[in-house]
Design an enzyme around this catalytic site. Structure first.
Site, short mmCIF file in Angstrom:
data_model
loop_
_atom_site.label_atom_id
_atom_site.label_comp_id
_atom_site.label_asym_id
_atom_site.label_seq_id
_atom_site.Cartn_x
_atom_site.Cartn_y
_atom_site.Cartn_z
N ARG A 131 50.77 -8.55 -2.67
CA ARG A 131 51.30 -8.00 -3.94
C ARG A 131 50.50 -8.35 -5.02
O ARG A 131 50.22 -7.48 -5.60
CB ARG A 131 52.86 -7.90 -3.96
CG ARG A 131 53.35 -6.53 -4.93
CD ARG A 131 54.78 -6.99 -4.81
NE ARG A 131 55.39 -5.76 -5.80
CZ ARG A 131 55.87 -5.88 -7.09
NH1 ARG A 131 55.99 -7.25 -7.55
NH2 ARG A 131 56.60 -4.97 -7.78
N ILE A 164 54.20 -0.29 -10.01
CA ILE A 164 54.34 -0.31 -8.79
C ILE A 164 55.75 -0.80 -8.45
O ILE A 164 56.35 -1.41 -9.30
CB ILE A 164 53.54 -1.89 -8.28
CG1 ILE A 164 53.79 -2.11 -6.95
CG2 ILE A 164 53.90 -3.05 -9.25
CD1 ILE A 164 52.89 -3.28 -6.39
N SER A 165 56.30 -0.21 -7.29
CA SER A 165 58.05 -0.48 -7.29
C SER A 165 58.24 -1.71 -7.06
O SER A 165 57.58 -2.80 -6.57
CB SER A 165 58.35 0.39 -6.16
OG SER A 165 57.77 1.87 -6.18
N GLN A 166 59.59 -2.00 -7.18
CA GLN A 166 60.39 -3.23 -7.01
C GLN A 166 60.40 -3.57 -5.55
O GLN A 166 60.39 -2.57 -4.78
CB GLN A 166 61.65 -3.18 -7.54
CG GLN A 166 62.57 -4.42 -7.36
CD GLN A 166 64.22 -3.68 -7.71
OE1 GLN A 166 64.22 -2.81 -8.33
NE2 GLN A 166 64.86 -4.61 -7.07
N PHE A 197 62.52 5.68 -11.00
CA PHE A 197 61.07 5.90 -10.67
C PHE A 197 60.45 6.70 -11.73
O PHE A 197 61.33 7.44 -12.45
CB PHE A 197 61.04 6.69 -9.29
CG PHE A 197 61.13 5.73 -8.14
CD1 PHE A 197 59.96 5.36 -7.61
CD2 PHE A 197 62.15 5.24 -7.54
CE1 PHE A 197 59.90 4.79 -6.45
CE2 PHE A 197 62.22 4.47 -6.45
CZ PHE A 197 61.00 4.23 -5.86
#
Ligand code: SAH
Length: 237
Positions: free
Chosen positions: A56, A82-84, A225
């Site tokens: 990541r 960038i998502s969790q 989001f």
């Protein structure tokens, strides 16, 4: 004294090789998978293995490399995130993926979610509406050797007809309705997941399964989001 020596040698082990600090990242990544993903209920071994492999820290903005393995969304430029990691794992697991699946992602962003998918399934198609992000993600994914991911710059509202039908579709931007082309491009028995809701801050993570022409709907909790833009904002409200 002995333990101090041991600690020092462990520290050199951790920080020395090749000067890239990649071992530090590897250790942090394993801790993230253990504490933020496994401990919070993600069981699918394929998902856990994929999250253990994908680096990541290569997908986040350089300024945030040191925070890449915290369980948080992070900036990736152009006001996007960038998502969790936990949410990536939750959405990926919910899709009940098989190695032979063909998956469509809407919202490539950094390319991280696409990489996680590509570790699990045979084909990943991903669409990004911001050209700069699409190009950057494509370059990175190529550099990392992913041959089963195709990136396209465009509005994901319309899906990717040429490669349909898909076994699974994942939308990683918030929409106030499900784009009808995505439902059409989902095969019978296929799964679609998206953050559904009209508020700017929170949406409901929604899992759709297409069965016998009907849509089964499951709600998996609240998420936050960035909004999907383009046609979805001109369409039904
Ligand atoms: N999955 C990404 C994070 C997604 S952030 C990752 O792993 O890094 C949401 C992304 O959706 C943003 O990059 C945004 O530009 C993109 N997006 C928003 N509306 C879109 C649309 N209509 N079609 C395709 N991408 C869209």
């Amino acid at each position: 004294m002995k333990s101090l020596l041991l600690m020092i040698s462990l520290l050199t082990l951790v920080s020395a090789p090749s000067g890239t600090g990649s071992d530090v990242h590897a250790l942090r990544r394993q801790a993230m998978v253990r504490n933020d993903i496994k401990a919070r209920g993600i069981r699918d071994e394929a998902v856990l293995a994929a999250m253990s492999r994908v680096e990541r820290h290569l997908f986040v903005d350089r300024r945030y490399v040191d925070r890449a393995y915290e369980d948080q969304p992070l900036p990736i430029g152009e006001g996007q995130t960038i998502s969790q990691p936990y949410v990536v794992a939750l959405m990926t697991e919910a899709l009940r993926l098989k190695p032979t699946d063909r998956v469509l992602e809407i919202g490539t962003g950094s390319g991280y979610q696409a990489a996680v998918l590509a570790e699990i399934v045979s084909e990943v198609y991903t669409i990004e509406i911001r050209e700069g992000l699409a190009e950057r993600a494509e370059r990175l994914l190529k550099r990392l050797g992913y041959r089963n991911i195709e990136v396209k710059h465009g509005d994901g509202y319309f899906g990717w007809e040429e490669h349909a039908p898909f076994d699974a579709i994942i939308v990683t931007a918030a929409a106030n309705h499900i784009p009808p082309p995505l439902i059409r491009q989902l095969r019978e028995g296929g799964r679609l997941i998206l953050p559904l809701g009209s508020t700017v801050y929170f949406q409901t993570l929604t899992l759709i399964t297409k069965r016998g022409g009907e849509l089964e709907v499951e709600q998996l909790g609240s998420v936050a989001f960035v909004p999907m833009v383009g046609e979805v904002q001109r369409g039904r409200r």
